[in-house]
Design a protein around this motif. Structure first.
Motif, mmCIF file in Angstrom:
data_model
loop_
_atom_site.group_PDB
_atom_site.id
_atom_site.type_symbol
_atom_site.label_atom_id
_atom_site.label_comp_id
_atom_site.label_asym_id
_atom_site.label_seq_id
_atom_site.Cartn_x
_atom_site.Cartn_y
_atom_site.Cartn_z
ATOM 1 N N GLY A 95 5.170 -5.103 9.371
ATOM 2 C CA GLY A 95 6.509 -4.755 8.856
ATOM 3 C C GLY A 95 6.453 -3.564 7.919
ATOM 4 O O GLY A 95 7.269 -2.632 8.017
ATOM 5 N N VAL B 71 6.218 -11.106 0.811
ATOM 6 C CA VAL B 71 6.446 -11.810 2.084
ATOM 7 C C VAL B 71 5.141 -12.283 2.736
ATOM 8 O O VAL B 71 5.166 -12.840 3.838
ATOM 9 C CB VAL B 71 7.219 -10.910 3.078
ATOM 10 C CG1 VAL B 71 8.561 -10.500 2.499
ATOM 11 C CG2 VAL B 71 6.414 -9.672 3.471
ATOM 12 N N LEU C 114 -7.416 -0.455 3.201
ATOM 13 C CA LEU C 114 -5.954 -0.372 3.334
ATOM 14 C C LEU C 114 -5.474 -1.186 4.521
ATOM 15 O O LEU C 114 -4.472 -1.898 4.448
ATOM 16 C CB LEU C 114 -5.512 1.085 3.479
ATOM 17 C CG LEU C 114 -5.580 1.918 2.202
ATOM 18 C CD1 LEU C 114 -5.616 3.398 2.526
ATOM 19 C CD2 LEU C 114 -4.409 1.593 1.297
ATOM 20 N N THR D 67 0.810 -1.225 0.000
ATOM 21 C CA THR D 67 0.000 0.000 0.000
ATOM 22 C C THR D 67 0.840 1.271 0.000
ATOM 23 O O THR D 67 0.339 2.343 -0.327
ATOM 24 C CB THR D 67 -0.959 0.042 1.203
ATOM 25 O OG1 THR D 67 -0.185 0.018 2.406
ATOM 26 C CG2 THR D 67 -1.928 -1.123 1.183
ATOM 27 N N ALA E 264 17.861 -6.632 5.847
ATOM 28 C CA ALA E 264 17.096 -7.231 6.952
ATOM 29 C C ALA E 264 15.618 -7.386 6.591
ATOM 30 O O ALA E 264 15.007 -6.494 6.008
ATOM 31 C CB ALA E 264 17.229 -6.363 8.200
ATOM 32 N N LEU E 265 15.100 -8.533 6.960
ATOM 33 C CA LEU E 265 13.652 -8.782 6.904
ATOM 34 C C LEU E 265 13.111 -8.591 8.316
ATOM 35 O O LEU E 265 13.595 -9.232 9.260
ATOM 36 C CB LEU E 265 13.387 -10.222 6.452
ATOM 37 C CG LEU E 265 11.932 -10.695 6.570
ATOM 38 C CD1 LEU E 265 11.098 -10.133 5.424
ATOM 39 C CD2 LEU E 265 11.850 -12.223 6.581
ATOM 40 N N ILE E 266 12.133 -7.722 8.493
ATOM 41 C CA ILE E 266 11.476 -7.617 9.803
ATOM 42 C C ILE E 266 10.637 -8.877 9.985
ATOM 43 O O ILE E 266 9.839 -9.242 9.110
ATOM 44 C CB ILE E 266 10.589 -6.360 9.887
ATOM 45 C CG1 ILE E 266 11.461 -5.101 9.799
ATOM 46 C CG2 ILE E 266 9.783 -6.348 11.189
ATOM 47 C CD1 ILE E 266 10.670 -3.804 9.785
HETATM 48 C C1 LIG Z 1 -4.537 6.729 1.242
HETATM 49 C C2 LIG Z 1 -3.690 6.239 2.376
HETATM 50 C C3 LIG Z 1 -3.932 6.710 3.656
HETATM 51 C C4 LIG Z 1 -3.158 6.244 4.719
HETATM 52 N N1 LIG Z 1 -3.386 6.734 5.979
HETATM 53 C C5 LIG Z 1 -2.604 6.321 6.996
HETATM 54 C C6 LIG Z 1 -2.777 6.832 8.308
HETATM 55 O O1 LIG Z 1 -3.653 7.647 8.560
HETATM 56 N N2 LIG Z 1 -1.966 6.376 9.295
HETATM 57 C C7 LIG Z 1 -0.984 5.462 9.053
HETATM 58 O O2 LIG Z 1 -0.273 5.075 9.984
HETATM 59 N N3 LIG Z 1 -0.781 4.970 7.826
HETATM 60 C C8 LIG Z 1 -1.575 5.381 6.810
HETATM 61 N N4 LIG Z 1 -1.348 4.900 5.563
HETATM 62 C C9 LIG Z 1 -0.183 4.101 5.332
HETATM 63 C C10 LIG Z 1 -0.420 2.640 5.443
HETATM 64 O O3 LIG Z 1 -0.670 2.334 6.788
HETATM 65 C C11 LIG Z 1 0.872 2.005 4.966
HETATM 66 O O4 LIG Z 1 0.920 2.155 3.562
HETATM 67 C C12 LIG Z 1 0.972 0.557 5.321
HETATM 68 O O5 LIG Z 1 0.953 0.370 6.698
HETATM 69 C C13 LIG Z 1 2.260 -0.048 4.771
HETATM 70 O O6 LIG Z 1 2.189 -1.439 4.954
HETATM 71 P P1 LIG Z 1 2.353 -2.407 3.727
HETATM 72 O O7 LIG Z 1 2.382 -3.793 4.291
HETATM 73 O O8 LIG Z 1 1.344 -2.160 2.656
HETATM 74 O O9 LIG Z 1 3.800 -1.972 3.241
HETATM 75 P P2 LIG Z 1 4.439 -2.025 1.801
HETATM 76 O O10 LIG Z 1 3.931 -0.913 0.968
HETATM 77 O O11 LIG Z 1 4.359 -3.400 1.238
HETATM 78 O O12 LIG Z 1 5.968 -1.772 2.192
HETATM 79 C C14 LIG Z 1 6.411 -0.566 2.778
HETATM 80 C C15 LIG Z 1 7.937 -0.687 2.965
HETATM 81 O O13 LIG Z 1 8.228 -1.704 3.917
HETATM 82 C C16 LIG Z 1 9.089 -2.688 3.363
HETATM 83 N N5 LIG Z 1 8.681 -3.956 3.977
HETATM 84 C C17 LIG Z 1 7.449 -4.493 4.003
HETATM 85 N N6 LIG Z 1 7.431 -5.590 4.786
HETATM 86 C C18 LIG Z 1 8.703 -5.756 5.243
HETATM 87 C C19 LIG Z 1 9.332 -6.696 6.119
HETATM 88 N N7 LIG Z 1 8.655 -7.693 6.704
HETATM 89 N N8 LIG Z 1 10.651 -6.560 6.370
HETATM 90 C C20 LIG Z 1 11.359 -5.548 5.818
HETATM 91 N N9 LIG Z 1 10.819 -4.633 4.981
HETATM 92 C C21 LIG Z 1 9.501 -4.725 4.722
HETATM 93 C C22 LIG Z 1 8.877 -2.603 1.861
HETATM 94 O O14 LIG Z 1 10.017 -3.070 1.135
HETATM 95 C C23 LIG Z 1 8.677 -1.103 1.700
HETATM 96 O O15 LIG Z 1 9.925 -0.440 1.690
HETATM 97 C C24 LIG Z 1 -2.124 5.316 4.483
HETATM 98 C C25 LIG Z 1 -1.888 4.829 3.194
HETATM 99 C C26 LIG Z 1 -2.659 5.284 2.147
HETATM 100 C C27 LIG Z 1 -2.375 4.762 0.773
#
Ligand SMILES: Cc1cc2nc3c(=O)[nH]c(=O)nc-3n(C[C@H](O)[C@H](O)[C@H](O)COP(=O)(O)OP(=O)(O)OC[C@H]3O[C@@H](n4cnc5c(N)ncnc54)[C@H](O)[C@@H]3O)c2cc1C
Ligand code: SF4
Length: 330
Positions: free
Chosen positions: A110, A51, A103, A32, A210-212
């Motif tokens: 992580g 992952v 979302l 996301t 590193a992988l979290i």
């Molecule tokens: C419209 C919108 C509104 C949002 N509003 C909020 C809000 O109000 N508050 C808030 O806190 N967040 C908000 N978010 C953010 C959202 O919470 C984050 O995008 C989300 O938590 C990221 O998690 P993901 O698993 O999708 O990460 P990803 O997008 O998959 O990854 C993010 C980063 O983490 C790395 N990564 C992922 N997993 C691991 C792992 N296990 N080990 C090492 N590296 C890793 C990836 O390589 C990348 O660099 C919003 C996002 C959007 C799009």
């Protein structure tokens, strides 16, 4: 978006080994944040390593009564978990204050920890930005910065960290676990995010590759008496302009233990240690809460357009601690 490969991994050593095969490989959690940044051209990985099928999607008690949360647990599942809601309510509230239901169903623990700043210049390739391109400049300082940092910033970057979840984790002294090709490691959340200093592009103390694998919440009775509150520019679906995670234990009108962390005011979740010190052992009343907020915010360095955050955070401290103290007195 440039072309990229995609592989799904099913075991932790395999995930770490695959990341090591190329400098432009990235882990993909819910995607996301990473996929948005790929669309903007800010991230240009050649390989995405998914992952989500790793065996890291459980929430379990630790021997001391804390909780161990796997890195691929979704924000929705974490917020809904009975033991999280009972023992760390501010964490559940922080998660539910973030993003949208859709979302949160995708976002992982992580990925949430490693999501990038929402400073508009960072995702605008037409602009310089020290975080995106080291030593290119920081246009936010003289430009648009009404939602930028008031604490712990530097002349190189004034961006804030966007995660609500991480603010609650900071209040509860969470420990982040990771795995590298050299073996496992751990980082207390207070050391996980680096001070911004001269290197805003180096955001965490995680070793390269590193992988979290998860986050551990130590057992803490005070955490059961906690609350998260977020102020934002519209009622939902927006990042914070200021937030607080607070936990309070009051005995006979005095503060026995207090935890305070601020969000959206610094490049990392801001543990309010000066305020905690000012309160511990003293009266649990409005005057003491205001004085503690002032003790913490004495370090604030506002820019022309974001000074309102000092007042906002002071009001949040007083309001949330007053509510928790009233609950304790019932
Ligand atoms: C419209 C919108 C509104 C949002 N509003 C909020 C809000 O109000 N508050 C808030 O806190 N967040 C908000 N978010 C953010 C959202 O919470 C984050 O995008 C989300 O938590 C990221 O998690 P993901 O698993 O999708 O990460 P990803 O997008 O998959 O990854 C993010 C980063 O983490 C790395 N990564 C992922 N997993 C691991 C792992 N296990 N080990 C090492 N590296 C890793 C990836 O390589 C990348 O660099 C919003 C996002 C959007 C799009
Ligand atoms: S505040 Fe940080 S992220 Fe924003 S433009 Fe300046 S260097 Fe880039």
């Amino acid at each position: 978006m440039r072309e990229f490969g995609y592989e799904r991994v099913f075991d932790v050593p395999g995930a770490v080994a695959l990341l090591g095969t190329g400098p432009d490989a990235r882990f993909l959690g819910g995607g996301t944040n990473l996929v948005d940044l790929m669309k903007a051209g800010v991230e240009r990985p050649t390989l995405l390593i998914d992952v989500q099928e790793l065996p890291l999607n459980t929430i379990e008690f630790t021997p001391d009564g804390g909780l161990r949360i796997g890195a691929t647990v979704t924000n929705s599942d974490l917020a809904a978990h009975t033991e999280v809601r009972r023992h760390y309510p501010a964490l559940a509230q922080a998660l539910l204050a973030g993003a949208s239901g859709q979302l949160r169903n995708m976002a992982t623990v992580g990925g949430n920890l490693l999501q990038r700043t929402r400073c508009g210049y960072f995702s605008d390739l037409a602009q310089p930005c020290n975080k995106r391109v080291p030593d290119s400049g920081c246009p936010a300082i003289a430009g648009e910065h009404h939602n930028h940092a008031i604490l712990g910033a530097s002349e190189h970057c004034v961006a804030t960290h966007p995660s609500d979840m991480a603010v609650a984790l900071a209040a509860f002294d969470a420990v982040v676990s990771y795995e590298t090709a050299d073996g496992p490691g751990e980082l207390p959340i207070a050391e996980f995010y680096r001070p911004v200093g001269e290197t805003p592009h180096i955001e965490t103390a995680l070793p390269p590759g590193a992988l979290i694998t998860g986050v551990t919440l130590p057992s803490a009775a005070v955490a059961a008496h906690s609350r998260f509150r977020k102020v934002r520019e519209r009622a939902s679906y927006a990042f914070a302009i200021g937030s607080i995670a607070a936990a309070l234990d009051v005995q006979d009108g005095a503060v026995r233990e207090v935890r305070l962390a601020f969000g959206a005011v610094a490049s990392r979740p801001w543990r309010a240690r000066a305020a905690e010190r000012a309160l511990t052992g003293g009266p649990a009343d409005t005057e003491a809460f205001a004085a503690a907020a002032d003790a913490e915010l004495a370090a604030a360095e506002a820019l022309p357009e974001n000074g309102y955050k000092v007042t906002l955070m002071r009001n949040l401290v007083v309001s949330v601690l007053t509510e928790l103290a009233e609950e304790a007195a019932r």
